[in-house]
Enzyme design. Structure first.
Site, PDB file in Angstrom:
ATOM      1  CG  MET A 175      55.910  16.725 -17.185  1.00 31.06           C
ATOM      2  SD  MET A 175      55.663  15.634 -15.791  1.00 31.06           S
ATOM      3  CE  MET A 175      53.894  15.784 -15.608  1.00 31.06           C
ATOM      4  CB  THR A 176      57.503  15.977 -23.772  1.00 32.04           C
ATOM      5  OG1 THR A 176      57.542  15.235 -24.968  1.00 32.04           O
ATOM      6  CG2 THR A 176      58.393  17.199 -23.921  1.00 32.04           C
ATOM      7  CB  THR A 177      61.754  12.577 -23.767  1.00 21.82           C
ATOM      8  OG1 THR A 177      61.580  12.350 -22.366  1.00 21.82           O
ATOM      9  CG2 THR A 177      63.237  12.442 -24.094  1.00 21.82           C
TER      10      THR A 177
ATOM     11  CG  ASP B  22      57.507  11.340 -25.085  1.00 21.91           C
ATOM     12  OD1 ASP B  22      57.935  12.474 -25.409  1.00 21.91           O
ATOM     13  OD2 ASP B  22      56.578  11.194 -24.272  1.00 21.91           O
TER      14      ASP B  22
ATOM     15  CE  LYS C  10      54.903  14.417 -26.824  1.00 18.66           C
ATOM     16  NZ  LYS C  10      55.471  13.914 -25.562  1.00 18.66           N
TER      17      LYS C  10
END
Length: 201
Positions: free
Chosen positions: A1-3, A18, A34
């Site tokens: 889960m991330t953006t 993020d 990231k």
């Protein structure tokens, strides 16, 4: 889960993510990086399984170095993207859980952005978002993107897109990293007032 978010404009490429790292519903780390620098002219975002991403992006970094040593020039981004597509496609049925945005600037294509998924599919994009927060980020990108926008406006839009995801997606949070890649300056990290606001919320 991330953006993760990528935007390509005439002057260069903007990558933004993020900082929250999750393991299921557990927040494992609050200062995750990231955005992976492959070479001075190209970088990639990380969305998916961390170990798989680190492995695949290490392959890309090594390939970029080998190419530069052999040909005395930076690897074309399309060649790098073709390489990652082959790695991901031929790993089946034991696939790498990888969803990455690869962006940069080269002599062949100028400022360019690609998306690669775990099956080896590659698409060329002007803007893109990946990860659990991508529906929120993509909405902001679709409203705000213009083909003639400046690099500064692209940075602002990338921050807005990640911020929209942070507000709505529990898998995204803690702050925003932004990288800009241009022909003149290459890879550089950007820090802005908007990021400080996100960190304070």
């Amino acid at each position: 889960m991330t953006t993760t978010v990528g935007i390509a404009v005439r002057e260069g490429v903007v990558l933004a993510t993020d900082k929250r790292v999750t393991a299921g519903y557990y927040i494992a780390h609050k200062q995750g990086e990231k955005i992976w620098k492959i070479d001075d002219h190209v970088a990639a975002t990380m969305s998916g399984g961390v170990a798989d991403l680190q492995s695949v992006l290490s392959f890309l970094t090594l390939r970029a170095r080998e190419y530069k040593m052999e040909y005395k020039r930076p690897i074309p981004i399309r060649a790098l993207v073709n390489y990652v597509s082959l790695i991901l496609f031929y790993s089946r049925p034991y696939i790498y859980i990888v969803h990455s945005i690869i962006g940069g600037v080269d002599d062949e294509e100028g400022a360019v952005l690609y998306m690669a998924d775990w099956l080896g599919t590659v698409t060329k994009e002007r803007y893109i978002a990946t990860g659990s927060g991508s529906p929120y980020a993509k909405g902001a990108l679709e409203v705000g993107y213009r083909e003639d926008m400046s690099l500064e406006d692209a940075v602002d839009l990338a921050i807005k897109a990640v911020k929209a995801a942070i507000r709505n997606d529990p898998g995204s949070g803690e702050g925003i990293d932004v990288v800009v890649i241009t022909k003149r300056e290459g890879f550089r990290r950007v820090f802005t007032a908007q990021q400080k606001i996100v960190l304070a919320e």
